[in-house]
Design a protein around this motif. Structure first.
Motif, PDB file in Angstrom:
ATOM      1  N   MET A 232     -25.643  21.063 -39.504  1.00  0.00           N
ATOM      2  CA  MET A 232     -24.290  20.657 -39.120  1.00  0.00           C
ATOM      3  C   MET A 232     -23.252  21.406 -39.939  1.00  0.00           C
ATOM      4  O   MET A 232     -22.235  21.841 -39.414  1.00  0.00           O
ATOM      5  CB  MET A 232     -24.114  19.150 -39.294  1.00  0.00           C
ATOM      6  N   ALA A 233     -23.505  21.567 -41.230  1.00  0.00           N
ATOM      7  CA  ALA A 233     -22.560  22.274 -42.087  1.00  0.00           C
ATOM      8  C   ALA A 233     -22.437  23.724 -41.642  1.00  0.00           C
ATOM      9  O   ALA A 233     -21.343  24.289 -41.620  1.00  0.00           O
ATOM     10  CB  ALA A 233     -23.008  22.213 -43.544  1.00  0.00           C
ATOM     11  N   GLY A 234     -23.539  24.311 -41.257  1.00  0.00           N
ATOM     12  CA  GLY A 234     -23.519  25.691 -40.780  1.00  0.00           C
ATOM     13  C   GLY A 234     -22.754  25.828 -39.483  1.00  0.00           C
ATOM     14  O   GLY A 234     -22.088  26.827 -39.240  1.00  0.00           O
TER      15      GLY A 234
ATOM     16  N   ASN B 227     -21.721  12.251 -29.679  1.00  0.00           N
ATOM     17  CA  ASN B 227     -22.564  11.053 -29.696  1.00  0.00           C
ATOM     18  C   ASN B 227     -22.431  10.301 -31.020  1.00  0.00           C
ATOM     19  O   ASN B 227     -22.377   9.071 -31.041  1.00  0.00           O
ATOM     20  CB  ASN B 227     -24.032  11.422 -29.457  1.00  0.00           C
ATOM     21  N   LYS B 228     -22.381  11.042 -32.121  1.00  0.00           N
ATOM     22  CA  LYS B 228     -22.248  10.400 -33.427  1.00  0.00           C
ATOM     23  C   LYS B 228     -20.904   9.687 -33.545  1.00  0.00           C
ATOM     24  O   LYS B 228     -20.834   8.554 -34.025  1.00  0.00           O
ATOM     25  CB  LYS B 228     -22.381  11.440 -34.532  1.00  0.00           C
ATOM     26  N   ILE B 229     -19.847  10.325 -33.089  1.00  0.00           N
ATOM     27  CA  ILE B 229     -18.517   9.702 -33.123  1.00  0.00           C
ATOM     28  C   ILE B 229     -18.500   8.446 -32.258  1.00  0.00           C
ATOM     29  O   ILE B 229     -17.974   7.408 -32.653  1.00  0.00           O
ATOM     30  CB  ILE B 229     -17.427  10.708 -32.683  1.00  0.00           C
ATOM     31  N   ASN B 230     -19.112   8.529 -31.073  1.00  0.00           N
ATOM     32  CA  ASN B 230     -19.185   7.351 -30.200  1.00  0.00           C
ATOM     33  C   ASN B 230     -19.961   6.216 -30.857  1.00  0.00           C
ATOM     34  O   ASN B 230     -19.585   5.046 -30.747  1.00  0.00           O
ATOM     35  CB  ASN B 230     -19.810   7.711 -28.857  1.00  0.00           C
ATOM     36  N   ASP B 231     -21.045   6.559 -31.550  1.00  0.00           N
ATOM     37  CA  ASP B 231     -21.810   5.539 -32.272  1.00  0.00           C
ATOM     38  C   ASP B 231     -20.964   4.890 -33.352  1.00  0.00           C
ATOM     39  O   ASP B 231     -21.005   3.668 -33.544  1.00  0.00           O
ATOM     40  CB  ASP B 231     -23.074   6.146 -32.895  1.00  0.00           C
ATOM     41  N   TYR B 232     -20.192   5.704 -34.082  1.00  0.00           N
ATOM     42  CA  TYR B 232     -19.318   5.158 -35.126  1.00  0.00           C
ATOM     43  C   TYR B 232     -18.261   4.243 -34.524  1.00  0.00           C
ATOM     44  O   TYR B 232     -17.967   3.177 -35.069  1.00  0.00           O
ATOM     45  CB  TYR B 232     -18.643   6.271 -35.932  1.00  0.00           C
TER      46      TYR B 232
ATOM     47  N   GLY C 128     -20.843  28.582 -41.497  1.00  0.00           N
ATOM     48  CA  GLY C 128     -21.744  29.574 -40.934  1.00  0.00           C
ATOM     49  C   GLY C 128     -21.411  29.669 -39.471  1.00  0.00           C
ATOM     50  O   GLY C 128     -20.511  29.007 -38.986  1.00  0.00           O
ATOM     51  N   THR C 129     -22.104  30.479 -38.741  1.00  0.00           N
ATOM     52  CA  THR C 129     -21.831  30.572 -37.319  1.00  0.00           C
ATOM     53  C   THR C 129     -23.050  30.113 -36.548  1.00  0.00           C
ATOM     54  O   THR C 129     -24.180  30.352 -36.958  1.00  0.00           O
ATOM     55  CB  THR C 129     -21.501  32.029 -36.914  1.00  0.00           C
ATOM     56  N   PRO C 130     -22.842  29.431 -35.443  1.00  0.00           N
ATOM     57  CA  PRO C 130     -23.979  29.005 -34.655  1.00  0.00           C
ATOM     58  C   PRO C 130     -24.718  30.220 -34.107  1.00  0.00           C
ATOM     59  O   PRO C 130     -24.118  31.254 -33.836  1.00  0.00           O
ATOM     60  CB  PRO C 130     -23.374  28.176 -33.531  1.00  0.00           C
ATOM     61  N   ALA C 131     -26.006  30.067 -33.935  1.00  0.00           N
ATOM     62  CA  ALA C 131     -26.820  31.185 -33.486  1.00  0.00           C
ATOM     63  C   ALA C 131     -26.489  31.557 -32.046  1.00  0.00           C
ATOM     64  O   ALA C 131     -26.576  32.723 -31.681  1.00  0.00           O
ATOM     65  CB  ALA C 131     -28.305  30.840 -33.617  1.00  0.00           C
ATOM     66  N   SER C 132     -26.102  30.606 -31.228  1.00  0.00           N
ATOM     67  CA  SER C 132     -25.817  30.904 -29.832  1.00  0.00           C
ATOM     68  C   SER C 132     -24.862  29.866 -29.263  1.00  0.00           C
ATOM     69  O   SER C 132     -24.541  28.868 -29.904  1.00  0.00           O
ATOM     70  CB  SER C 132     -27.117  30.913 -29.023  1.00  0.00           C
ATOM     71  N   ARG C 133     -24.438  30.122 -28.053  1.00  0.00           N
ATOM     72  CA  ARG C 133     -23.551  29.184 -27.365  1.00  0.00           C
ATOM     73  C   ARG C 133     -24.251  27.850 -27.127  1.00  0.00           C
ATOM     74  O   ARG C 133     -23.623  26.802 -27.209  1.00  0.00           O
ATOM     75  CB  ARG C 133     -23.084  29.801 -26.047  1.00  0.00           C
ATOM     76  N   GLU C 134     -25.564  27.902 -26.836  1.00  0.00           N
ATOM     77  CA  GLU C 134     -26.306  26.658 -26.629  1.00  0.00           C
ATOM     78  C   GLU C 134     -26.318  25.818 -27.899  1.00  0.00           C
ATOM     79  O   GLU C 134     -26.212  24.600 -27.839  1.00  0.00           O
ATOM     80  CB  GLU C 134     -27.756  26.946 -26.197  1.00  0.00           C
ATOM     81  N   ASP C 135     -26.453  26.467 -29.060  1.00  0.00           N
ATOM     82  CA  ASP C 135     -26.422  25.740 -30.324  1.00  0.00           C
ATOM     83  C   ASP C 135     -25.071  25.075 -30.521  1.00  0.00           C
ATOM     84  O   ASP C 135     -24.990  23.945 -30.988  1.00  0.00           O
ATOM     85  CB  ASP C 135     -26.706  26.669 -31.507  1.00  0.00           C
ATOM     86  N   ASP C 136     -24.004  25.788 -30.143  1.00  0.00           N
ATOM     87  CA  ASP C 136     -22.662  25.235 -30.283  1.00  0.00           C
ATOM     88  C   ASP C 136     -22.484  24.031 -29.359  1.00  0.00           C
ATOM     89  O   ASP C 136     -21.939  23.004 -29.762  1.00  0.00           O
ATOM     90  CB  ASP C 136     -21.626  26.318 -29.969  1.00  0.00           C
ATOM     91  N   GLU C 137     -22.955  24.152 -28.124  1.00  0.00           N
ATOM     92  CA  GLU C 137     -22.860  23.036 -27.179  1.00  0.00           C
ATOM     93  C   GLU C 137     -23.691  21.847 -27.652  1.00  0.00           C
ATOM     94  O   GLU C 137     -23.253  20.702 -27.566  1.00  0.00           O
ATOM     95  CB  GLU C 137     -23.319  23.471 -25.778  1.00  0.00           C
ATOM     96  N   GLU C 138     -24.868  22.132 -28.158  1.00  0.00           N
ATOM     97  CA  GLU C 138     -25.722  21.059 -28.673  1.00  0.00           C
ATOM     98  C   GLU C 138     -25.046  20.357 -29.840  1.00  0.00           C
ATOM     99  O   GLU C 138     -25.060  19.127 -29.934  1.00  0.00           O
ATOM    100  CB  GLU C 138     -27.069  21.628 -29.120  1.00  0.00           C
ATOM    101  N   PHE C 139     -24.428  21.132 -30.718  1.00  0.00           N
ATOM    102  CA  PHE C 139     -23.720  20.559 -31.855  1.00  0.00           C
ATOM    103  C   PHE C 139     -22.578  19.674 -31.381  1.00  0.00           C
ATOM    104  O   PHE C 139     -22.392  18.567 -31.881  1.00  0.00           O
ATOM    105  CB  PHE C 139     -23.193  21.669 -32.763  1.00  0.00           C
ATOM    106  N   ARG C 140     -21.819  20.141 -30.403  1.00  0.00           N
ATOM    107  CA  ARG C 140     -20.699  19.354 -29.884  1.00  0.00           C
ATOM    108  C   ARG C 140     -21.179  18.040 -29.267  1.00  0.00           C
ATOM    109  O   ARG C 140     -20.581  16.985 -29.497  1.00  0.00           O
ATOM    110  CB  ARG C 140     -19.914  20.158 -28.854  1.00  0.00           C
ATOM    111  N   LYS C 141     -22.254  18.111 -28.496  1.00  0.00           N
ATOM    112  CA  LYS C 141     -22.794  16.886 -27.898  1.00  0.00           C
ATOM    113  C   LYS C 141     -23.258  15.918 -28.979  1.00  0.00           C
ATOM    114  O   LYS C 141     -23.016  14.718 -28.899  1.00  0.00           O
ATOM    115  CB  LYS C 141     -23.971  17.223 -26.976  1.00  0.00           C
ATOM    116  N   GLU C 142     -23.912  16.466 -29.979  1.00  0.00           N
ATOM    117  CA  GLU C 142     -24.404  15.628 -31.061  1.00  0.00           C
ATOM    118  C   GLU C 142     -23.250  14.985 -31.822  1.00  0.00           C
ATOM    119  O   GLU C 142     -23.290  13.797 -32.139  1.00  0.00           O
ATOM    120  CB  GLU C 142     -25.253  16.470 -32.012  1.00  0.00           C
ATOM    121  N   MET C 143     -22.220  15.737 -32.100  1.00  0.00           N
ATOM    122  CA  MET C 143     -21.051  15.203 -32.806  1.00  0.00           C
ATOM    123  C   MET C 143     -20.353  14.152 -31.955  1.00  0.00           C
ATOM    124  O   MET C 143     -19.951  13.101 -32.452  1.00  0.00           O
ATOM    125  CB  MET C 143     -20.066  16.318 -33.154  1.00  0.00           C
TER     126      MET C 143
END
Length: 87
Positions: free
Chosen positions: A45-47, A69-74, A52-67
């Motif tokens: 997440m820090a990367g 979801n985490k915000i919604n959980d909070y 750091g930079t995400p390895a690909s666009r899919e990684d960036d999208e996955e990170f956004r979805k994960e964030m």
């Protein structure tokens, strides 16, 4: 016959002690694995957040979805706390 029973009972006690030791070791290992997985997740997440930079666009999208979801959980947890305080 009595001696054989005593031997089996002593072996049983020994095996129970070994089982408890192994279960304790396994629990410790599970806790260590969970802590390391959490550290790895935080490092990823820090990367992805600018250190750091995400390895690909899919990684960036996955990170956004994960964030998201985490915000919604909070938010849900905060809503539950507010509801408990109001009741």
């Amino acid at each position: 016959m009595l001696k054989k029973l005593q031997q089996v009972q002593a072996e049983n006690v020994l095996l129970k002690e070994q089982l408890l030791t192994q279960e304790s070791t396994l629990t410790t290992q599970h806790e260590t694995i969970a802590a390391l997985e959490n550290k790895l997740h935080l490092a990823k997440m820090a990367g992805a957040t600018g250190q750091g930079t995400p390895a690909s666009r899919e990684d960036d999208e996955e990170f956004r979805k994960e964030m998201r979801n985490k915000i919604n959980d909070y938010i849900k947890e905060i809503d539950r706390c507010i509801a408990l305080l109001n009741s």
